[in-house]
Design an enzyme around this catalytic site. Structure first.
Site, mmCIF file in Angstrom:
data_model
loop_
_atom_site.group_PDB
_atom_site.id
_atom_site.type_symbol
_atom_site.label_atom_id
_atom_site.label_comp_id
_atom_site.label_asym_id
_atom_site.label_seq_id
_atom_site.Cartn_x
_atom_site.Cartn_y
_atom_site.Cartn_z
ATOM 1 N N THR A 35 0.862 -1.176 0.000
ATOM 2 C CA THR A 35 0.000 0.000 0.000
ATOM 3 C C THR A 35 0.897 1.225 0.000
ATOM 4 O OG1 THR A 35 -1.467 -1.260 1.475
ATOM 5 C CG2 THR A 35 -1.968 1.060 1.210
ATOM 6 N N ARG A 87 -12.515 -8.162 -3.968
ATOM 7 C CA ARG A 87 -12.024 -8.048 -2.598
ATOM 8 C C ARG A 87 -11.612 -6.609 -2.301
ATOM 9 N NH1 ARG A 87 -6.848 -6.403 -0.094
ATOM 10 N NH2 ARG A 87 -6.790 -7.401 1.946
ATOM 11 N N VAL A 88 -12.004 -6.107 -1.135
ATOM 12 C CA VAL A 88 -11.625 -4.770 -0.688
ATOM 13 C C VAL A 88 -10.943 -4.903 0.668
ATOM 14 C CG1 VAL A 88 -12.439 -2.482 -0.023
ATOM 15 C CG2 VAL A 88 -13.529 -3.684 -1.932
ATOM 16 N N GLY A 89 -9.787 -4.282 0.792
ATOM 17 C CA GLY A 89 -9.044 -4.336 2.045
ATOM 18 C C GLY A 89 -9.341 -3.155 2.951
ATOM 19 N N ASP A 90 -8.399 -2.854 3.821
ATOM 20 C CA ASP A 90 -8.628 -1.822 4.825
ATOM 21 C C ASP A 90 -8.386 -0.408 4.329
ATOM 22 O OD1 ASP A 90 -5.807 -2.676 4.790
ATOM 23 O OD2 ASP A 90 -5.553 -1.135 6.310
ATOM 24 N N GLY A 114 -0.879 -3.430 5.360
ATOM 25 C CA GLY A 114 -0.721 -4.769 5.906
ATOM 26 C C GLY A 114 -1.852 -5.681 5.503
#
Length: 329
Positions: free
Chosen positions: A182, A210-213, A234
């Protein structure tokens, strides 16, 4: 790592190019120098804004744009690929003055996803837009778009093929640089305002959709003048489940912990045992900086009002590298 507080007219800026670095054994001197140079360019982009009296929001936007334009980092140009061979990018910005926020998810087309997130914040009544609807919104806002070939890099495409091959053979991928990456920036400007911005291509060979933070406010991105601004990098699923960024701010607000105490407690004591490999960059209302991580390394750097561009990759001190092409003013 923490730093001393600023005086009233000072500023602070930190950037990261992702946790989960290339293994030391595979890092060449040339590639290491390229990473440091990319971090310095991002730091200087934000520094110029802050030194001229600009806002923290403009500074973090400028720094993240520089990182998105650099193919070495997993955001914008050089974003990783999904298991279907597509690029899906996420980004977010947050303004600490009033907690205004904007985010996009699952997009490919806008040259700088961070500007798409900022457009959502400034020109819509929403916080997050996704997919094709987000792209149409960006077109209406007149944001610059690029063809898919612009975002392609051989390194990311090869990483996808290697990851898919390992999955097929049942091998365990131990390369942290493929599992998460990131870019982000946090800043305190001369007026004491905070802001954060985060942008990512996600995880190599992630499931489509998919979507992360990164675009989740309170997980991978946070800014509030009363506490801190944070950009995380992360294992996104874990950072979301533990509301990592907001947890740090809450510890400061309700437990009176310092930025360093709260950051290390969450990154080292909470996320690591839960499998949340990664790190964060953070700045508080006084201009203190904290950059903890719990993995092999994190591409990172800071700059203060003295103009010194300090960067590091592994578990090592931040250092200033001489650059004959430095254009600081």
């Amino acid at each position: 790592m923490t730093s001393n507080p600023t005086t009233q007219n000072d500023f602070s800026l930190a950037v990261h190019g992702g946790a989960g670095t290339i293994l030391r054994s595979r890092m060449t001197p040339e590639r290491e120098a390229a990473y440091h140079a990319g971090l310095r360019r991002a730091l200087n982009a934000g520094r110029v804004v802050l030194a001229d009296g600009g806002s923290a929001l403009d500074a973090v936007s400028a720094s993240v744009m520089a990182l998105e334009d650099e193919p070495l980092f997993n955001a914008g140009r050089g974003a990783v690929y999904t298991s279907a061979g597509k690029q899906e990018m996420d980004a977010a910005v947050m303004d600490g003055r009033d907690r205004s926020a904007g985010a996009v998810a699952g997009i490919c087309g806008p040259r700088n996803p961070v500007l798409a997130a900022r457009a959502v914040m400034e020109h819509s009544g929403h916080v997050i837009l996704i997919g094709e609807s987000a792209l149409e919104f960006c077109r209406r806002q007149g944001l610059p778009f690029e063809d898919p070939s612009y975002f392609y890099t051989e390194q990311r495409w090869n990483a996808l093929q290697e990851t898919l091959a390992m999955r097929k053979s049942g091998a365990d991928d131990q390369d942290e640089s493929r599992k998460h990456g990131t870019v982000g920036a946090v800043a305190r400007d001369r007026n004491g305002n905070l802001a954060a911005a985060t942008s990512t291509g996600g995880m190599t060979a992630k499931s489509p959709g998919r979507v992360g933070d990164s675009p989740v406010i309170g997980a991978g991105t946070w800014a509030d003048n009363e506490t801190c601004a944070i950009s995380a990098t992360g294992h996104g699923e874990i950072f979301i489940r533990y509301a990592a960024a907001h947890e740090i701010a809450s510890r400061m607000r309700y437990a009176a912990q310092s930025l360093e105490e709260a950051s290390r407690a969450v990154v080292i004591d909470t996320l690591a045992p839960a499998g949340g490999s990664g790190g964060i960059i953070a700045v508080d209302h006084a201009g203190n900086l904290s950059l903890p991580f719990n993995c092999s390394g994190m591409y990172r750097g800071i700059v203060r009002s003295d103009g010194k561009l300090l960067t590091a990759i592994y578990d090592e001190p931040l250092v200033e590298f001489s650059d004959p092409n430095d254009q600081r003013n």
